[in-house]
Design a protein around this motif. Structure first.
Motif, PDB file in Angstrom:
ATOM      1  N   ASP A 282       0.831  -1.213   0.000  1.00  0.00           N
ATOM      2  CA  ASP A 282       0.000   0.000   0.000  1.00  0.00           C
ATOM      3  C   ASP A 282       0.862   1.259   0.000  1.00  0.00           C
ATOM      4  O   ASP A 282       0.566   2.241  -0.706  1.00  0.00           O
ATOM      5  CB  ASP A 282      -0.927   0.013   1.219  1.00  0.00           C
ATOM      6  CG  ASP A 282      -1.999  -1.072   1.153  1.00  0.00           C
ATOM      7  OD1 ASP A 282      -2.271  -1.570   0.039  1.00  0.00           O
ATOM      8  OD2 ASP A 282      -2.548  -1.438   2.215  1.00  0.00           O
ATOM      9  N   LEU A 283       1.937   1.260   0.797  1.00  0.00           N
ATOM     10  CA  LEU A 283       2.829   2.420   0.839  1.00  0.00           C
ATOM     11  C   LEU A 283       3.531   2.630  -0.503  1.00  0.00           C
ATOM     12  O   LEU A 283       3.736   3.772  -0.940  1.00  0.00           O
ATOM     13  CB  LEU A 283       3.861   2.253   1.952  1.00  0.00           C
ATOM     14  CG  LEU A 283       3.336   2.309   3.387  1.00  0.00           C
ATOM     15  CD1 LEU A 283       4.445   1.988   4.376  1.00  0.00           C
ATOM     16  CD2 LEU A 283       2.742   3.675   3.694  1.00  0.00           C
ATOM     17  N   ALA A 284       3.890   1.523  -1.161  1.00  0.00           N
ATOM     18  CA  ALA A 284       4.520   1.629  -2.476  1.00  0.00           C
ATOM     19  C   ALA A 284       3.576   2.287  -3.473  1.00  0.00           C
ATOM     20  O   ALA A 284       3.982   3.148  -4.266  1.00  0.00           O
ATOM     21  CB  ALA A 284       4.950   0.248  -2.966  1.00  0.00           C
ATOM     22  N   ASP A 285       2.312   1.910  -3.428  1.00  0.00           N
ATOM     23  CA  ASP A 285       1.316   2.531  -4.316  1.00  0.00           C
ATOM     24  C   ASP A 285       1.201   4.032  -4.053  1.00  0.00           C
ATOM     25  O   ASP A 285       1.108   4.840  -4.984  1.00  0.00           O
ATOM     26  CB  ASP A 285      -0.048   1.866  -4.116  1.00  0.00           C
ATOM     27  CG  ASP A 285      -0.239   0.661  -5.031  1.00  0.00           C
ATOM     28  OD1 ASP A 285       0.492   0.554  -6.032  1.00  0.00           O
ATOM     29  OD2 ASP A 285      -1.114  -0.179  -4.735  1.00  0.00           O
ATOM     30  N   ALA A 286       1.199   4.408  -2.773  1.00  0.00           N
ATOM     31  CA  ALA A 286       1.090   5.827  -2.414  1.00  0.00           C
ATOM     32  C   ALA A 286       2.300   6.615  -2.926  1.00  0.00           C
ATOM     33  O   ALA A 286       2.159   7.747  -3.403  1.00  0.00           O
ATOM     34  CB  ALA A 286       0.959   5.974  -0.904  1.00  0.00           C
ATOM     35  N   CYS A 287       3.478   6.010  -2.841  1.00  0.00           N
ATOM     36  CA  CYS A 287       4.694   6.679  -3.333  1.00  0.00           C
ATOM     37  C   CYS A 287       4.652   6.848  -4.853  1.00  0.00           C
ATOM     38  O   CYS A 287       5.065   7.880  -5.385  1.00  0.00           O
ATOM     39  CB  CYS A 287       5.935   5.878  -2.932  1.00  0.00           C
ATOM     40  SG  CYS A 287       6.304   5.900  -1.173  1.00  0.00           S
ATOM     41  N   VAL A 288       4.169   5.828  -5.550  1.00  0.00           N
ATOM     42  CA  VAL A 288       4.063   5.908  -7.018  1.00  0.00           C
ATOM     43  C   VAL A 288       3.141   7.057  -7.419  1.00  0.00           C
ATOM     44  O   VAL A 288       3.455   7.857  -8.321  1.00  0.00           O
ATOM     45  CB  VAL A 288       3.561   4.567  -7.598  1.00  0.00           C
ATOM     46  CG1 VAL A 288       3.166   4.726  -9.063  1.00  0.00           C
ATOM     47  CG2 VAL A 288       4.632   3.493  -7.467  1.00  0.00           C
ATOM     48  N   GLU A 289       2.003   7.159  -6.731  1.00  0.00           N
ATOM     49  CA  GLU A 289       1.050   8.237  -7.058  1.00  0.00           C
ATOM     50  C   GLU A 289       1.662   9.608  -6.806  1.00  0.00           C
ATOM     51  O   GLU A 289       1.466  10.542  -7.588  1.00  0.00           O
ATOM     52  CB  GLU A 289      -0.238   8.065  -6.240  1.00  0.00           C
ATOM     53  CG  GLU A 289      -1.067   6.860  -6.643  1.00  0.00           C
ATOM     54  CD  GLU A 289      -1.363   6.835  -8.138  1.00  0.00           C
ATOM     55  OE1 GLU A 289      -1.831   7.877  -8.668  1.00  0.00           O
ATOM     56  OE2 GLU A 289      -1.109   5.802  -8.787  1.00  0.00           O
ATOM     57  N   ARG A 290       2.408   9.738  -5.723  1.00  0.00           N
ATOM     58  CA  ARG A 290       3.022  11.033  -5.423  1.00  0.00           C
ATOM     59  C   ARG A 290       4.105  11.373  -6.451  1.00  0.00           C
ATOM     60  O   ARG A 290       4.223  12.520  -6.902  1.00  0.00           O
ATOM     61  CB  ARG A 290       3.612  11.017  -4.013  1.00  0.00           C
ATOM     62  CG  ARG A 290       4.219  12.335  -3.594  1.00  0.00           C
ATOM     63  CD  ARG A 290       3.180  13.465  -3.642  1.00  0.00           C
ATOM     64  NE  ARG A 290       3.783  14.763  -3.357  1.00  0.00           N
ATOM     65  CZ  ARG A 290       3.884  15.280  -2.150  1.00  0.00           C
ATOM     66  NH1 ARG A 290       3.426  14.613  -1.097  1.00  0.00           N
ATOM     67  NH2 ARG A 290       4.429  16.459  -1.984  1.00  0.00           N
ATOM     68  N   LEU A 291       4.912  10.389  -6.839  1.00  0.00           N
ATOM     69  CA  LEU A 291       5.960  10.631  -7.835  1.00  0.00           C
ATOM     70  C   LEU A 291       5.357  11.040  -9.182  1.00  0.00           C
ATOM     71  O   LEU A 291       5.929  11.862  -9.903  1.00  0.00           O
ATOM     72  CB  LEU A 291       6.830   9.378  -8.002  1.00  0.00           C
ATOM     73  CG  LEU A 291       7.865   9.145  -6.900  1.00  0.00           C
ATOM     74  CD1 LEU A 291       8.422   7.724  -6.969  1.00  0.00           C
ATOM     75  CD2 LEU A 291       9.004  10.156  -7.016  1.00  0.00           C
ATOM     76  N   ARG A 292       4.211  10.477  -9.509  1.00  0.00           N
ATOM     77  CA  ARG A 292       3.552  10.849 -10.766  1.00  0.00           C
ATOM     78  C   ARG A 292       3.076  12.307 -10.740  1.00  0.00           C
ATOM     79  O   ARG A 292       3.014  12.965 -11.780  1.00  0.00           O
ATOM     80  CB  ARG A 292       2.364   9.928 -11.017  1.00  0.00           C
ATOM     81  CG  ARG A 292       2.757   8.555 -11.555  1.00  0.00           C
ATOM     82  CD  ARG A 292       1.527   7.735 -11.862  1.00  0.00           C
ATOM     83  NE  ARG A 292       1.879   6.499 -12.544  1.00  0.00           N
ATOM     84  CZ  ARG A 292       1.355   5.315 -12.283  1.00  0.00           C
ATOM     85  NH1 ARG A 292       0.429   5.205 -11.350  1.00  0.00           N
ATOM     86  NH2 ARG A 292       1.722   4.253 -12.955  1.00  0.00           N
ATOM     87  N   SER A 293       2.723  12.783  -9.562  1.00  0.00           N
ATOM     88  CA  SER A 293       2.184  14.143  -9.454  1.00  0.00           C
ATOM     89  C   SER A 293       3.272  15.205  -9.327  1.00  0.00           C
ATOM     90  O   SER A 293       2.996  16.397  -9.476  1.00  0.00           O
ATOM     91  CB  SER A 293       1.250  14.237  -8.240  1.00  0.00           C
ATOM     92  OG  SER A 293       1.994  14.103  -7.026  1.00  0.00           O
ATOM     93  N   LEU A 294       4.520  14.783  -9.030  1.00  0.00           N
ATOM     94  CA  LEU A 294       5.602  15.756  -8.866  1.00  0.00           C
ATOM     95  C   LEU A 294       6.069  16.281 -10.224  1.00  0.00           C
ATOM     96  O   LEU A 294       6.128  15.528 -11.202  1.00  0.00           O
ATOM     97  CB  LEU A 294       6.788  15.112  -8.145  1.00  0.00           C
ATOM     98  CG  LEU A 294       6.608  14.787  -6.657  1.00  0.00           C
ATOM     99  CD1 LEU A 294       7.832  14.039  -6.137  1.00  0.00           C
ATOM    100  CD2 LEU A 294       6.394  16.061  -5.837  1.00  0.00           C
ATOM    101  N   PRO A 295       6.428  17.546 -10.299  1.00  0.00           N
ATOM    102  CA  PRO A 295       6.978  18.076 -11.558  1.00  0.00           C
ATOM    103  C   PRO A 295       8.374  17.525 -11.815  1.00  0.00           C
ATOM    104  O   PRO A 295       9.040  17.068 -10.878  1.00  0.00           O
ATOM    105  CB  PRO A 295       7.016  19.588 -11.303  1.00  0.00           C
ATOM    106  CG  PRO A 295       7.121  19.716  -9.820  1.00  0.00           C
ATOM    107  CD  PRO A 295       6.342  18.562  -9.247  1.00  0.00           C
ATOM    108  N   PRO A 296       8.828  17.555 -13.071  1.00  0.00           N
ATOM    109  CA  PRO A 296      10.204  17.092 -13.350  1.00  0.00           C
ATOM    110  C   PRO A 296      11.212  17.898 -12.549  1.00  0.00           C
ATOM    111  O   PRO A 296      11.027  19.096 -12.294  1.00  0.00           O
ATOM    112  CB  PRO A 296      10.352  17.353 -14.853  1.00  0.00           C
ATOM    113  CG  PRO A 296       8.956  17.425 -15.379  1.00  0.00           C
ATOM    114  CD  PRO A 296       8.114  17.997 -14.275  1.00  0.00           C
ATOM    115  N   GLY A 297      12.277  17.228 -12.168  1.00  0.00           N
ATOM    116  CA  GLY A 297      13.294  17.909 -11.379  1.00  0.00           C
ATOM    117  C   GLY A 297      14.468  16.985 -11.120  1.00  0.00           C
ATOM    118  O   GLY A 297      14.448  15.806 -11.498  1.00  0.00           O
TER     119      GLY A 297
END
Length: 381
Positions: A282-297
């Motif tokens: 579940d935590l891995a899924d949450a991290c994936v969603e957050r990484l998708r929402s972050l701008p490139p950097g």
């Protein structure tokens, strides 16, 4: 030579008995490596138990002192070879604290994701191998099938299957590959779908229950005395998890569910490991969603060719798959640490066997030993 006379009948004296010393290991399949247990037996029952370590001593702490802060990462990920990425984190977090360096946001979330995927890999190994030690061979095939699925995405990003070397002081080695987050989501979803198969195979099996329920009970006061941590401590009701209680990386922003049980026996330890596996997915899924929402950097900080950590000392600890992993770093301002002390989870966890094993049958020793979920390299660091 001692001569004994055995009488038969009402007037006969009882035959004197002697305790037997039995060595389990250091070359024994149930010890997972070169660990030795010196048991004193009264018949089939264990009277005393002494864990004897040091057969695999690697001298990692002295090697740390003659390696620079890039090379140390390569050494540090090897003591618990099932948790390579998690081992690297303690080193880089400690160095970053002395440097006063903040890694980029994308690196923080990617580290958290990779740490949880690494936790899944470690837990799957023990969920498969523990039933094998009690005579159930099928679960290990299911567990390793899921391990290969997660291994594929870890290998894609780092090039390594066990020793990832993907952390760097200041962030990560490089950017995440194109489409990698999609492949992580697919792997996590498929693993989550198949975890109930492992659960159905073993958790409520009557033979497994008979071998694990009420066996190897570890009391909370023993955990406090020996510094036991991780799933083993939480199975005895010790509600401690650094991801929630001393959060690092992106854990302050994540809903970390801490799994506990009260029984403190072999079955409770297996249950905690199984539930923690689901939490990590579940935590891995949450991290994936957050990484998708972050701008490139960026995913790392620019470092000088020769990295020198300022004079000072700090302690960085992380919640490794097997328990608390800590690095005490002392720097004199050089490119190598003056001292880097490693506190590994398995080292503390295995010492409590001297309290747990006495009173149990030799046949139960294998069940208890396997439920301690240790790696010998993590003991003989």
């Amino acid at each position: 030579m001692t001569e004994r006379v055995v009488g038969i009948g009402a007037g006969a004296k009882e035959l004197a008995t002697e305790d037997m010393i039995l060595n389990i290991g250091p070359q024994h399949p149930s010890t997972h490596g070169v660990l030795r247990l010196r048991l004193t037996l009264d018949g089939e029952r264990i009277a005393t138990a002494e864990p004897i370590i040091g057969y695999m001593h690697r001298g990692a702490e002295k090697l740390f002192e003659v390696r620079d802060f890039r090379q140390i990462i390569m050494l540090a990920n090897r003591h618990d070879w099932l948790s390579g990425f998690a081992n690297e984190l303690g080193v880089v977090i400690a160095a970053e604290r002395l440097l006063g360096m903040e890694p980029p946001v994308r690196a923080v979330w990617a580290r958290t994701l990779l740490a949880e995927l690494n936790r899944v890999l470690s837990h799957l190994m023990f969920l498969g191998s523990y039933p094998l030690e009690l005579g159930a061979i099928t679960p290990v095939f299911y567990a390793f099938n899921e391990r290969e699925r997660i291994q594929a995405v870890m290998e894609e990003i780092s090039g390594g299957r066990m020793h990832y070397m993907f952390n760097r002081v200041g962030g990560l080695k490089e950017e995440l590959p194109y489409g990698w987050l999609d492949r992580v989501s697919e792997a996590v979803a498929e693993t989550r779908r198949r975890v109930p198969d492992i659960e159905d195979l073993i958790l409520h099996n009557e033979i497994f229950l008979a071998r694990t329920r009420g066996v190897g009970v570890l009391r909370p006061e023993q955990i406090m005395q020996y510094g036991v941590s991780g799933p083993i401590a939480r199975a005895s009701g010790v509600d401690l998890d650094l991801r929630r209680d001393q959060p690092y990386l992106a854990y302050p922003e994540l809903p970390v569910k801490v799994v506990t049980r009260q029984a403190g026996d072999c079955h409770a330890r297996f249950e905690v490991l199984l539930e923690q596996l689901k939490v990590s997915l579940d935590l891995a899924d949450a991290c994936v969603e957050r990484l998708r929402s972050l701008p490139p950097g960026p995913v790392n900080q620019r470092l000088p060719k020769v990295l020198k950590v300022p004079e000072g000392h700090t302690y960085a600890w992380t919640e490794n798959p097997l328990g608390i992993n800590g690095y005490y770093l002392v720097s004199k301002g050089d490119k190598t640490p003056w001292r880097l002390k490693l506190r590994s989870a398995s080292y503390n966890n295995i010492q409590v066997l001297r309290e747990m094993l006495p009173g149990h049958l030799v046949a139960d020793m294998v069940a208890i030993l396997g439920s301690m979920f240790f790696v010998v390299g993590d003991i003989d660091k």
